[in-house]
Design an enzyme around this catalytic site. Structure first.
Site, mmCIF file in Angstrom:
data_model
loop_
_atom_site.group_PDB
_atom_site.id
_atom_site.type_symbol
_atom_site.label_atom_id
_atom_site.label_comp_id
_atom_site.label_asym_id
_atom_site.label_seq_id
_atom_site.Cartn_x
_atom_site.Cartn_y
_atom_site.Cartn_z
ATOM 1 N N THR A 19 4.850 3.838 -3.897
ATOM 2 C CA THR A 19 5.815 3.768 -4.878
ATOM 3 C C THR A 19 6.837 2.617 -4.577
ATOM 4 O O THR A 19 7.973 2.804 -3.767
ATOM 5 C CB THR A 19 6.802 4.402 -5.852
ATOM 6 O OG1 THR A 19 5.878 5.045 -6.070
ATOM 7 C CG2 THR A 19 7.054 3.940 -6.975
ATOM 8 N N GLU A 63 -4.644 14.790 -6.466
ATOM 9 C CA GLU A 63 -3.548 14.771 -6.857
ATOM 10 C C GLU A 63 -2.894 15.485 -8.504
ATOM 11 O O GLU A 63 -2.088 15.852 -8.553
ATOM 12 C CB GLU A 63 -2.730 14.304 -6.444
ATOM 13 C CG GLU A 63 -1.518 13.635 -6.597
ATOM 14 C CD GLU A 63 -0.698 12.203 -6.480
ATOM 15 O OE1 GLU A 63 0.760 12.025 -6.345
ATOM 16 O OE2 GLU A 63 -0.860 11.510 -5.925
#
Length: 386
Positions: A125, A241
């Site tokens: 990110t 995930e």
């Protein structure tokens, strides 16, 4: 009936004792400090609880059954110790070394990861790019014997504690916006700096940081896999995930339900227990059914994953349903606690603020709906019943 082996039942009992003895008693201190002490990772590693799947030569059990990680995530939720991000280290980041690293990288990194001496993180990110990896600005330039890394990352879990970080960066000069490198950036590399330990709505003990890379020379031997293939490696890891997120959310929802059930049975309203009110019974009945259905689906997805059949679409469904149902339960829990639910001395209050991030991280609920919807209207759509 949920299916766990006898060995896994014993593992759960041992891990529960470890959490109760070594993690839970210190969590309030770590919350005040804004970070889990590194000793927690070492203690987990010493007992064989940190990384289950690596071969014994790397310090693991050589056991790749995802149900072990499911147990770890569920027990952390039960003890309200979710801020100990061992699963991120062990099962989210660690497998990148196993699946895409070479023998030299595995030998160099995995033993210390399994022992807890080395803590892992992953950095995707950026301030202007979250789920849209194509919008990434960080760049790695091939300089012959090394890559020159420049850019910044934000909201990185384990960002302060991490010793080795899997950093995603665009490959300079590549035509495709999806040509990414995954680089292993190590603590102490020149030009690598950490910013603030970010203050968050919830999970105060989880260190979440900004990372900065200014002309960091990353040796070629720290490249994971092939140059430019990082996007595809990340896609392979995202299904698991998201399953991890679903496992945690199902466990959090059930724990919040149990706390709320106990509270409404003891809370007196207008001369009788709150649990005797029809509204309470109806709302809790709905949640009990939804959480049970969620758990059955999550367990099914774990089995699919063990069989090598968990797809990104299925992972997205599990993550979306899990986090949305858990959030619904947290909101109901606070509401049924009344004013007490707004007080931090009651566990439901902290669970409410801690749970909120799960509808965002690892792909927001909106992104999950986009993935699911795209699959529905593709030529390859297959339903679970087909």
């Amino acid at each position: 009936m949920r299916q766990f082996t006898e060995e896994q039942v014993l593992f759960r009992a041992a891990y529960r004792r470890f959490i109760e003895q070594e993690i839970a008693p210190h969590l309030e201190t770590w919350r005040e400090a804004g970070i889990v002490d590194r000793s927690a990772f070492r203690k987990a590693g010493e007992r064989g609880f940190l990384m289950i799947w690596p071969d014994e030569q790397f310090g693991g059990m050589g056991e790749n059954d995802f149900r072990y990680e499911q147990i770890i995530i569920e027990e952390l939720a039960r003890a309200r110790c979710n801020e100990f991000y061992a699963p991120l280290h062990s099962r989210l980041v660690g497998p990148y070394l196993q699946n895409f690293g070479n023998d030299e990288q595995r030998k160099r990194f995995l033993p210390k990861c399994a022992s807890g001496e080395t803590i892992l993180a992953i950095a995707m990110t950026e301030p202007g790019a979250g789920s849209d990896l194509a919008g990434m600005k960080s760049v790695s330039r091939d300089m012959g014997d090394h890559y020159l890394l420049n850019g910044s990352k934000t909201y990185i879990s384990n960002g302060i504690n991490a010793d080795v970080i899997v950093v995603a960066a665009k490959l300079d000069g590549a035509e495709s916006p999806y040509a990414l490198n995954l680089l292993l950036v190590e603590r102490g590399m020149d030009g690598f700096e950490r910013g603030r330990n970010l203050k968050k709505m919830g999970q105060p003990a989880q260190d979440t940081a900004e990372l900065f890379f200014n002309d960091v020379k990353v040796p070629k031997e720290n490249l994971l896999g092939e140059p430019g293939k990082g996007f595809y490696y990340l896609m392979e890891g995202l299904a698991e995930e998201r399953l991890m997120g679903a496992v945690g959310s199902a466990a959090n929802a059930r724990h919040a339900f149990d706390l709320t059930r106990d509270f409404v049975m003891s809370r007196q309203v207008m001369g009788e227990a709150l649990s005797q009110k029809q509204n309470t019974q109806f709302r809790m009945a709905e949640m009990d059914a939804e959480i049970d259905m969620l758990q059955v689906y999550v367990d099914h997805c774990v089995q699919l994953h063990n069989d090598g059949r968990l797809t990104p679409n299925i992972g997205a469904k599990a993550k979306m349903l899990g986090t949305e149902i858990a959030w619904k339960m947290m909101d109901l829990g606070v509401q049924l606690h009344g004013g007490a639910g707004y007080m931090q001395e009651y566990p439901i209050c902290r669970m409410f603020s801690d749970e909120r991030i799960n509808r965002i991280l690892a792909g927001s609920s909106e992104i999950m709906r986009y993935i699911i919807g795209r699959d529905i209207f593709s030529d390859n759509y297959v339903s679970l019943l087909d």
